[in-house]
Motif scaffolding. Sequence first.
Motif, PDB file in Angstrom:
ATOM      1  N   VAL A 126       0.834  -1.202   0.000  1.00  0.00           N
ATOM      2  CA  VAL A 126       0.000   0.000   0.000  1.00  0.00           C
ATOM      3  C   VAL A 126       0.870   1.254   0.000  1.00  0.00           C
ATOM      4  CG1 VAL A 126      -1.633   1.359   1.380  1.00  0.00           C
ATOM      5  CG2 VAL A 126      -1.994  -1.108   1.074  1.00  0.00           C
ATOM      6  N   ASN A 127       1.916   1.272   0.809  1.00  0.00           N
ATOM      7  CA  ASN A 127       2.737   2.471   0.900  1.00  0.00           C
ATOM      8  C   ASN A 127       3.708   2.609  -0.258  1.00  0.00           C
ATOM      9  OD1 ASN A 127       2.213   4.252   3.333  1.00  0.00           O
ATOM     10  ND2 ASN A 127       2.065   2.191   4.204  1.00  0.00           N
ATOM     11  N   SER A 128       4.023   1.510  -0.919  1.00  0.00           N
ATOM     12  CA  SER A 128       4.788   1.609  -2.155  1.00  0.00           C
ATOM     13  C   SER A 128       3.986   2.364  -3.213  1.00  0.00           C
ATOM     14  CB  SER A 128       5.161   0.213  -2.663  1.00  0.00           C
ATOM     15  OG  SER A 128       5.816   0.298  -3.912  1.00  0.00           O
ATOM     16  N   LEU A 129       2.673   2.077  -3.279  1.00  0.00           N
ATOM     17  CA  LEU A 129       1.792   2.809  -4.197  1.00  0.00           C
ATOM     18  C   LEU A 129       1.652   4.260  -3.769  1.00  0.00           C
ATOM     19  CD1 LEU A 129      -1.105   0.258  -4.822  1.00  0.00           C
ATOM     20  CD2 LEU A 129       0.729   0.898  -6.390  1.00  0.00           C
ATOM     21  N   TYR A 130       1.470   4.467  -2.469  1.00  0.00           N
ATOM     22  CA  TYR A 130       1.326   5.839  -1.976  1.00  0.00           C
ATOM     23  C   TYR A 130       2.551   6.674  -2.317  1.00  0.00           C
ATOM     24  CZ  TYR A 130       1.226   9.765   1.288  1.00  0.00           C
ATOM     25  OH  TYR A 130       1.274  11.028   1.833  1.00  0.00           O
ATOM     26  N   GLU A 131       3.727   6.099  -2.180  1.00  0.00           N
ATOM     27  CA  GLU A 131       4.953   6.836  -2.467  1.00  0.00           C
ATOM     28  C   GLU A 131       5.019   7.257  -3.934  1.00  0.00           C
ATOM     29  OE1 GLU A 131       8.574   8.679  -1.535  1.00  0.00           O
ATOM     30  OE2 GLU A 131       6.901   7.968  -0.302  1.00  0.00           O
ATOM     31  N   ARG A 132       4.484   6.430  -4.818  1.00  0.00           N
ATOM     32  CA  ARG A 132       4.488   6.793  -6.240  1.00  0.00           C
ATOM     33  C   ARG A 132       3.572   7.976  -6.518  1.00  0.00           C
ATOM     34  NH1 ARG A 132       5.032   1.182  -9.788  1.00  0.00           N
ATOM     35  NH2 ARG A 132       6.950   0.471  -8.767  1.00  0.00           N
ATOM     36  N   TYR A 133       2.466   8.054  -5.788  1.00  0.00           N
ATOM     37  CA  TYR A 133       1.606   9.234  -5.920  1.00  0.00           C
ATOM     38  C   TYR A 133       2.255  10.443  -5.246  1.00  0.00           C
ATOM     39  CZ  TYR A 133      -2.360   6.803  -7.965  1.00  0.00           C
ATOM     40  OH  TYR A 133      -3.179   6.121  -8.834  1.00  0.00           O
ATOM     41  N   ARG A 134       2.847  10.213  -4.119  1.00  0.00           N
ATOM     42  CA  ARG A 134       3.438  11.317  -3.351  1.00  0.00           C
ATOM     43  C   ARG A 134       4.600  11.971  -4.100  1.00  0.00           C
ATOM     44  NH1 ARG A 134       6.956  11.174   1.707  1.00  0.00           N
ATOM     45  NH2 ARG A 134       6.465  13.100   2.811  1.00  0.00           N
ATOM     46  N   THR A 135       5.360  11.175  -4.831  1.00  0.00           N
ATOM     47  CA  THR A 135       6.495  11.716  -5.570  1.00  0.00           C
ATOM     48  C   THR A 135       6.119  12.262  -6.939  1.00  0.00           C
ATOM     49  OG1 THR A 135       7.016   9.549  -6.519  1.00  0.00           O
ATOM     50  CG2 THR A 135       8.083  10.133  -4.419  1.00  0.00           C
ATOM     51  N   GLY A 136       4.859  12.030  -7.355  1.00  0.00           N
ATOM     52  CA  GLY A 136       4.422  12.514  -8.663  1.00  0.00           C
ATOM     53  C   GLY A 136       4.620  11.535  -9.796  1.00  0.00           C
ATOM     54  N   GLU A 137       5.161  10.346  -9.503  1.00  0.00           N
ATOM     55  CA  GLU A 137       5.297   9.339 -10.557  1.00  0.00           C
ATOM     56  C   GLU A 137       3.916   8.937 -11.081  1.00  0.00           C
ATOM     57  OE1 GLU A 137       6.904   4.744 -11.189  1.00  0.00           O
ATOM     58  OE2 GLU A 137       7.403   5.841  -9.343  1.00  0.00           O
ATOM     59  N   TYR A 138       2.951   8.793 -10.166  1.00  0.00           N
ATOM     60  CA  TYR A 138       1.559   8.567 -10.531  1.00  0.00           C
ATOM     61  C   TYR A 138       0.778   9.846 -10.247  1.00  0.00           C
ATOM     62  CZ  TYR A 138       2.277   3.448 -10.707  1.00  0.00           C
ATOM     63  OH  TYR A 138       2.688   2.183 -11.005  1.00  0.00           O
ATOM     64  N   ALA A 139      -0.262  10.090 -11.043  1.00  0.00           N
ATOM     65  CA  ALA A 139      -1.094  11.282 -10.869  1.00  0.00           C
ATOM     66  C   ALA A 139      -2.519  10.872 -10.518  1.00  0.00           C
ATOM     67  CB  ALA A 139      -1.093  12.130 -12.146  1.00  0.00           C
ATOM     68  N   TYR A 140      -3.137  11.634  -9.627  1.00  0.00           N
ATOM     69  CA  TYR A 140      -4.493  11.300  -9.171  1.00  0.00           C
ATOM     70  C   TYR A 140      -5.526  11.419 -10.295  1.00  0.00           C
ATOM     71  CZ  TYR A 140      -2.413  11.611  -4.546  1.00  0.00           C
ATOM     72  OH  TYR A 140      -1.614  11.409  -3.451  1.00  0.00           O
ATOM     73  N   ASP A 141      -5.259  12.271 -11.277  1.00  0.00           N
ATOM     74  CA  ASP A 141      -6.231  12.499 -12.342  1.00  0.00           C
ATOM     75  C   ASP A 141      -5.933  11.691 -13.602  1.00  0.00           C
ATOM     76  OD1 ASP A 141      -3.947  13.792 -13.175  1.00  0.00           O
ATOM     77  OD2 ASP A 141      -4.919  15.714 -13.605  1.00  0.00           O
ATOM     78  N   ARG A 142      -5.051  10.690 -13.486  1.00  0.00           N
ATOM     79  CA  ARG A 142      -4.646   9.904 -14.647  1.00  0.00           C
ATOM     80  C   ARG A 142      -4.864   8.415 -14.358  1.00  0.00           C
ATOM     81  NH1 ARG A 142       0.916  11.521 -15.340  1.00  0.00           N
ATOM     82  NH2 ARG A 142       1.560   9.711 -14.109  1.00  0.00           N
ATOM     83  N   GLU A 143      -5.271   7.676 -15.363  1.00  0.00           N
ATOM     84  CA  GLU A 143      -5.428   6.234 -15.182  1.00  0.00           C
ATOM     85  C   GLU A 143      -4.054   5.587 -15.051  1.00  0.00           C
ATOM     86  OE1 GLU A 143      -8.608   3.456 -16.897  1.00  0.00           O
ATOM     87  OE2 GLU A 143      -6.905   3.186 -18.267  1.00  0.00           O
ATOM     88  N   GLU A 144      -3.853   4.892 -13.970  1.00  0.00           N
ATOM     89  CA  GLU A 144      -2.611   4.169 -13.713  1.00  0.00           C
ATOM     90  C   GLU A 144      -2.947   2.692 -13.558  1.00  0.00           C
ATOM     91  OE1 GLU A 144       0.013   5.863 -13.960  1.00  0.00           O
ATOM     92  OE2 GLU A 144      -0.388   7.918 -13.294  1.00  0.00           O
ATOM     93  N   THR A 145      -2.054   1.836 -14.014  1.00  0.00           N
ATOM     94  CA  THR A 145      -2.299   0.390 -13.957  1.00  0.00           C
ATOM     95  C   THR A 145      -1.299  -0.260 -13.001  1.00  0.00           C
ATOM     96  OG1 THR A 145      -3.113   0.372 -16.237  1.00  0.00           O
ATOM     97  CG2 THR A 145      -2.423  -1.733 -15.302  1.00  0.00           C
TER      98      THR A 145
END
Length: 280
Positions: free
Chosen positions: A83-102
């Motif tokens: 769970v926190n590995s995913l959170y870190e990707r959002y927190r660092t900007g690698e993933y975006a909340y408004d974009r579809e991520e797989t």
Amino acid sequence: MADAEKSEIPPEGWPRCEPEQVQVMLLGTYHMDNPGLDEVNVDADDVLTDERQAQLEDLTERLADWKPDRIAVERPYDNVAAVNSLYERYRTGEYAYDREETFPAPHPMRDDDESECRSEVVQIGFRLADRLNHSHVVPIDEHPDEPDDDPFADREIDSTRKTSVALPDPEERQREISRRLVSTPIPEYLAWKNQESQLRYNHDLMFDRGIRATKETLGTPTFLAYWYDRNIRMAHHLWRTMEHGDERMLLVVGTGHIRVLRHLLDETPMCCPVSPLPYL
């Protein structure tokens, strides 16, 4: 309205908190990624649209005003690393909340990789923790093993009602919540979902079926006990994930959990359940 004014008089059904207790805000929400795992499932529209994203940002700012020390989410306690590995990707900007991520969903009952980015865990839990600059989130869910044998399965059971009670029709209920969701901004929709009259809905159906032993979903005392077992474990994991000095935690969880978690936390002397309504 100042924080003190918002929390001075608890909404109906909620206790007054003592200064030494850790306050736990229970934010009841719908499952934004349409997993179809509930008794009544809302047909949620896409939260990745610009309109819904703006509403989620508004919700985040409202909840951030409460200043929780920790954000808890409805994902397995044992999956804290994933769970926190995913959170870190959002927190660092690698993933975006408004974009579809797989990515694989850290959920024991999910095997799809496309919808977790739309879940309330990401869209509310991660986003709020990120907004507050938290280093991590705390997953607190646990699914105990379902009972192999239901002692009520082979009994002669009279499941008829012996008194007249007014209960909502699940199909009509599903139509109502879907109509409301499609026409209502997310903060206002969650304010409706967290009203006392709405929180009663799931428990009315579960206890009507379980006490009468209808053998439907959660339809015997055995499965009511299973439901409480799961929620007791969630309350336990909330306590385990608190850190010394924490005063406020916020849990993002399916609305069906709110009444039972409120009761369990109200019975737990070191905790005090708090309604999100003043901030919605």
